[in-house]
Design a protein around this motif. Structure first.
Motif, PDB file in Angstrom:
ATOM      1  N   GLU A  49      -4.741  13.586  -1.292  1.00  0.00           N
ATOM      2  CA  GLU A  49      -3.950  12.416  -0.927  1.00  0.00           C
ATOM      3  C   GLU A  49      -4.789  11.161  -1.053  1.00  0.00           C
ATOM      4  O   GLU A  49      -5.973  11.145  -0.693  1.00  0.00           O
ATOM      5  N   ILE A  50      -4.171  10.095  -1.568  1.00  0.00           N
ATOM      6  CA  ILE A  50      -4.864   8.825  -1.757  1.00  0.00           C
ATOM      7  C   ILE A  50      -3.980   7.693  -1.236  1.00  0.00           C
ATOM      8  O   ILE A  50      -2.786   7.864  -1.035  1.00  0.00           O
ATOM      9  N   ALA A  51      -4.599   6.539  -1.011  1.00  0.00           N
ATOM     10  CA  ALA A  51      -3.875   5.318  -0.666  1.00  0.00           C
ATOM     11  C   ALA A  51      -4.046   4.336  -1.815  1.00  0.00           C
ATOM     12  O   ALA A  51      -5.180   4.057  -2.238  1.00  0.00           O
ATOM     13  N   VAL A  52      -2.953   3.834  -2.352  1.00  0.00           N
ATOM     14  CA  VAL A  52      -2.985   2.932  -3.507  1.00  0.00           C
ATOM     15  C   VAL A  52      -2.624   1.526  -3.044  1.00  0.00           C
ATOM     16  O   VAL A  52      -1.523   1.287  -2.541  1.00  0.00           O
ATOM     17  N   LYS A  53      -3.567   0.604  -3.198  1.00  0.00           N
ATOM     18  CA  LYS A  53      -3.339  -0.803  -2.874  1.00  0.00           C
ATOM     19  C   LYS A  53      -2.916  -1.527  -4.143  1.00  0.00           C
ATOM     20  O   LYS A  53      -3.718  -1.709  -5.055  1.00  0.00           O
ATOM     21  N   ARG A  54      -1.650  -1.898  -4.202  1.00  0.00           N
ATOM     22  CA  ARG A  54      -1.090  -2.554  -5.382  1.00  0.00           C
ATOM     23  C   ARG A  54      -1.020  -4.054  -5.103  1.00  0.00           C
ATOM     24  O   ARG A  54      -0.184  -4.516  -4.335  1.00  0.00           O
TER      25      ARG A  54
ATOM     26  N   VAL B 117       0.864  -1.182   0.000  1.00  0.00           N
ATOM     27  CA  VAL B 117       0.000   0.000   0.000  1.00  0.00           C
ATOM     28  C   VAL B 117       0.901   1.232   0.000  1.00  0.00           C
ATOM     29  O   VAL B 117       1.837   1.334   0.801  1.00  0.00           O
ATOM     30  N   TYR B 118       0.619   2.165  -0.936  1.00  0.00           N
ATOM     31  CA  TYR B 118       1.438   3.365  -1.094  1.00  0.00           C
ATOM     32  C   TYR B 118       0.578   4.606  -0.883  1.00  0.00           C
ATOM     33  O   TYR B 118      -0.636   4.602  -1.150  1.00  0.00           O
TER      34      TYR B 118
END
Length: 876
Positions: free
Chosen positions: A581-586, A571-572
């Motif tokens: 701002e966002i949270a990116v679940k890769r 998670v970035y």
């Protein structure tokens, strides 16, 4: 032994008054030669002192934990000291020494009680080398000195006219020996009343050295070490620096309240620090060594293990690089000046002395800010500004001609009316103890105001307002023409867009609420037909994002933006154009979460709207890459607080109770109040995110399932979830229902109260799990013992008991016995609700899974069917 007896006889002849017959001395010498007299004892009296000699005797505490007597430190051959040390621990570890300033030159010392007072003499009848300062002038009688199992030496007795004396402590080494400080702090001691720790001069010389350790404020988080009168190390008052560990604070604050030392409560206080019922930890100590380092050590298998120490490197030393100096342990030299600054005393910096610090190259106010990622910095004394945002904070700094400012959202949500925190170093306040993170991992920035000329940058120029009236007229005409052209182009562009929408059936989506405009396009243009079905495409309610856009927002998935790592990928943190701002679940290509789970989350979570559910902002698919975009949660997940010894202190009982209520309301929405009845199937503390106000939000719906109509349960051939949170009927037989989520909620609730993981909890008796331990305490009417110790001051006892009761109701073995989430919300929300008595929970004995059950692709044969089991051993 005969020599010791002779010395004792001479001593008694000198000190005792009255007539003493030769027969008395004969029996005394005979008793000194007996085995009974030589056996270990823990007490001295006027008639039974400690004598040094070739075979000098010692005191040993009743439990055999500490020993007291004469010793020679290190390699010394002619210096003798009276001290206390750990019994039967090698090497010899001393905790207290009486005559640190005056060593005895030979083995003739005697430690006894005279006139009711403790006295150490260089020989019987010789000079007094040490005697504690006694309060008052009353003559004491029937006094006795005892070495306790805590390591405390106490003197008890009575006053004139007393027949049998009293149990009140007259003097204690733990409390009253202020004039002769030790280098060691033990459980039960106090740092109050000006008491300090003083280091040895070196490893073999116990004479007082130059370093001392003491409290430096009103709390035990504020500590300091001084070298003579100069501060060498300080805790507290730093941004981003690790705090003093709670275990050190607990040791220092243990039994130290002066409120219990009143005249009327002396006996109670004495019993409190010396009674075995308090169960002090005899295996821990705090010691300041000759180098000036304070160390917290624990004893295990007769070996001392270092747990914590300060200062632990060059940059931990107070003002290591002086004012405006930057410290970096990996650099040579260790200290450098901030940009725009230069050494105050260049000649000292050349010789490796940096404490003089730096100064501005150009005096006066700066005009540009430089931004530094910091490891730590000493905070300003009192310059706090009430700023709504960072721009206000920066302007406040400029207006005050400041040296620097530090800005961040509030770390404590209970600060009402504060939108942000703004700290300003004024013009007269130096920046001290600064460590800069050149790797960029730190997200906390310090903004230094410097002169652009000192940085080699041209000074920004003000705009020129002296244009002639003719130029203004030309400018007006030009603007009018340009406005007409722009308007015409806009009309033509809109017409073209409408025509394209009719002919091609799609157009760019805009989402002004999330500032996502112009970042992506409709998913049906990108995703291959075999990724999503036709009906699924129509059901997608969130935007699609290009991979390049997401990579740019996360700085190409840099480690500095990584928020965490779970079983299904990384998670970035990202930032979209416009600042959101966002949270990116890769999702990892090798994770257990495949296309089905990915589609499930994209199709499902976008339809859910509740304040206790995380929002999905978008998604992306490129080849094997699958990513989900969520709203950013600055406080990360719940497990990062309740299972962390330091951060758990930020969650008092009221916050924990609000988090419990929020999770319950979120589950109730999923089960009953949303358009769809949804079973989460993977509820755990790591899937509970916390926003800036510490409100809980349930996340990770990859394993969730939709129930239709009045359906309340289902069966699956693929059991997925996290060990420790799965209900027994789901883990063993594949049956899941809303009661499966209720079970998981019960586990989470008990974890929030106890601050311990169900999967990591271990009790030696019967190998109890957290659920088993809670049930055992409930049956023994000791349920409050389950509560996290940090909650003792803030807890509401009735609420805690109610929550434990509800938690045990939720984890009952039979699903039919568990309440629904509507009942749970009702029970938690009502002060007078009558609660049922829980039955024995499931999984009360800790189970050890084999390697096969922990694999994401393992299978288990049951009596009814083959089930594929996917179990996550750790929170993701």
């Amino acid at each position: 032994m005969e020599e010791a007896a002779a010395n004792m006889m001479n001593y008694i002849r000198r000190t005792l008054t009255g007539s003493a017959s030769p027969i008395f001395f004969f029996f005394f010498v005979l008793s000194c030669s007996s085995p009974l007299f030589c056996a270990a004892r823990d007490t001295i009296t006027a008639d039974q002192p400690i004598l040094d000699g070739q075979q000098g005797e010692t005191l040993v505490s009743a439990g055999g934990r500490f020993e007291m007597g004469f010793f020679t430190p290190g390699n010394s051959t002619n210096k003798r000291y009276l001290g206390i040390w750990y019994h039967d621990v090698s090497p010899q570890t001393f905790v207290w020494i009486a005559n640190r300033n005056r060593a005895i030159p030979n083995r003739t010392g005697v430690f006894t009680i005279e006139d009711g007072e403790l006295r150490l003499r260089d020989k019987p009848g010789g000079y007094i080398l040490w005697s504690p300062t006694m309060k008052g002038s009353t003559t004491l009688v029937n006094t006795t000195a005892t070495l306790l199992d805590s390591g405390n030496l106490i003197l008890t007795g009575g006053v004139d006219g007393g027949q049998n004396g009293s149990l009140d402590p007259i003097w204690q080494s733990f409390v009253d020996d202020v004039d002769h400080p030790s280098d060691t702090f033990l459980p039960g001691m106090t740092l109050e009343g000006g008491r300090i720790l003083r280091a040895w001069s070196d490893e073999s010389d116990p004479t007082p050295g130059s370093f001392s350790f003491q409290r430096d404020g009103s709390t035990f988080y504020q500590l300091s070490i001084t070298n003579e009168s100069t501060i060498y190390w300080k805790s507290g008052g730093y941004f981003n620096a690790p705090p003093v560990p709670i275990l050190v604070v607990s040791l220092l604050s243990n039994f130290s309240s002066t409120a219990n030392r009143s005249t009327n409560n002396t006996k109670s206080w004495y019993r409190n620090i010396n009674n075995d019922s308090t169960k002090p930890d005899y295996t821990t100590r705090l010691v300041i060594d000759p180098s000036g380092q304070i160390k917290y050590l624990t004893l295990k298998d007769d070996v001392w293990n270092l747990v914590w120490s300060e200062p632990n490197d060059k940059c931990s030393v107070y003002k290591a690089c002086g004012a405006f100096g930057v410290c970096n342990n990996e650099n040579k030299p260790t200290c450098t000046c901030l940009p725009g600054f230069e050494p105050q005393k260049p000649e000292e910096w050349g010789s490796g002395k940096y404490s003089g610090g730096c100064k501005r190259k150009t005096e006066g106010c700066g005009n540009v800010f430089i931004n530094l990622n910091i490891v730590k910095v000493k905070g300003p004394e009192s310059s706090y500004a009430d700023a709504k945002n960072e721009m206000d904070c920066k302007q406040e700094c400029r207006d005050k001609c400041c040296n620097a400012y530090f800005f961040e959202p509030p770390l404590r949500p209970d600060i009402k009316g504060k939108a942000s925190s703004c700290w300003i170093w004024s013009e007269d306040e130096n920046i001290k103890d600064l460590q800069v993170d050149y790797s960029g991992d730190s997200r906390r920035k310090l903004h230094i105001l410097v002169s652009s000329s000192d940085l080699g940058v041209a000074t920004p120029k003000e705009p020129d307002h002296s244009a002639s009236s003719a130029k203004r007229r030309y400018l007006t005409v030009f603007i009018s023409i340009a406005a007409g052209v722009v308007l015409s182009c806009t009309v033509i562009f809109i017409c073209c867009l409408r025509r394209m929408a009719k002919t091609k059936g799609h157009r760019e989506r805009e989402n002004s609420a999330f500032q996502l405009a112009a970042l992506g396009q409709h998913p049906t243009d990108i995703i291959n037909p075999d990724k999503f079905g036709k009906d699924e495409k129509r059901g997608i309610d969130v935007p699609f994002f290009h991979y390049k856009r997401i990579a740019a927002s996360t700085e190409n998935f840099s480690d500095s933006n990584k928020l965490g790592e779970g079983g299904f990928g990384l998670v970035y943190k990202g930032q979209l154009p416009g600042g959101q701002e966002i949270a990116v679940k890769r999702l990892s290509k090798n994770s257990g979460q495949g296309l089905e789970e990915f589609k499930n989350e994209v199709l499902l979570i976008a339809k859910l709207q509740h304040r206790n559910l995380v929002r999905l902002l978008g998604y992306s698919v490129k080849g094997d890459e699958k990513m989900l975009l969520y709203e950013y949660m600055p406080n990360k997940s719940l497990d990062s607080f309740i299972f962390d010894r330091t951060r758990r202190l930020l969650l008092n009982w009221q916050r924990r109770f609000n988090i419990i209520l929020g999770i319950a309301r979120g589950l109730l929405y999923l089960h009953q109040d949303s358009r769809l009845r949804i079973i989460h199937r993977d509820l755990k503390t790591s899937n509970i995110l916390l926003d800036e106000e510490m409100n809980p939000k349930i996340s990770d719906f990859g394993l969730a399932r939709i129930f239709g109509g009045n359906q309340i349960e289902a069966n699956t051939n693929r059991v997925v979830g996290t060990y420790g949170y799965m209900s027994p009927e789901y883990a063993l037989d594949g049956f899941f229902s809303i009661k499966s989520d209720v079970f998981s909620f019960g586990v989470v609730l008990l974890e929030i109260i106890s601050g311990k993981k169900n999967t990591g909890f271990y009790q030696t008796d019967k190998s109890l799990s957290l659920l088993g331990y809670a049930w055992k305490l409930w049956q023994e009417d000791k349920a409050l013992d389950l509560m996290d110790r940090s909650l003792r001051e803030s807890c509401n006892t009735c609420e805690v008991m109610k929550c434990i009761n509800v938690g045990l109701l939720c984890v009952q073995e039979e699903a039919d016995d568990r309440p629904t989430m509507s009942n749970v919300v009702f029970m938690l929300g009502r002060e007078t609700a009558t609660l049922a008595i829980p039955k024995q929970p499931a999984f009360i004995v800790k189970r050890v899974l084999s390697s096969s059950t922990s694999s994401s692709s393992s299978r288990r044969q049951t009596s009814s069917n083959n089930q594929q089991i996917t179990i996550t051993m750790e929170g993701r």
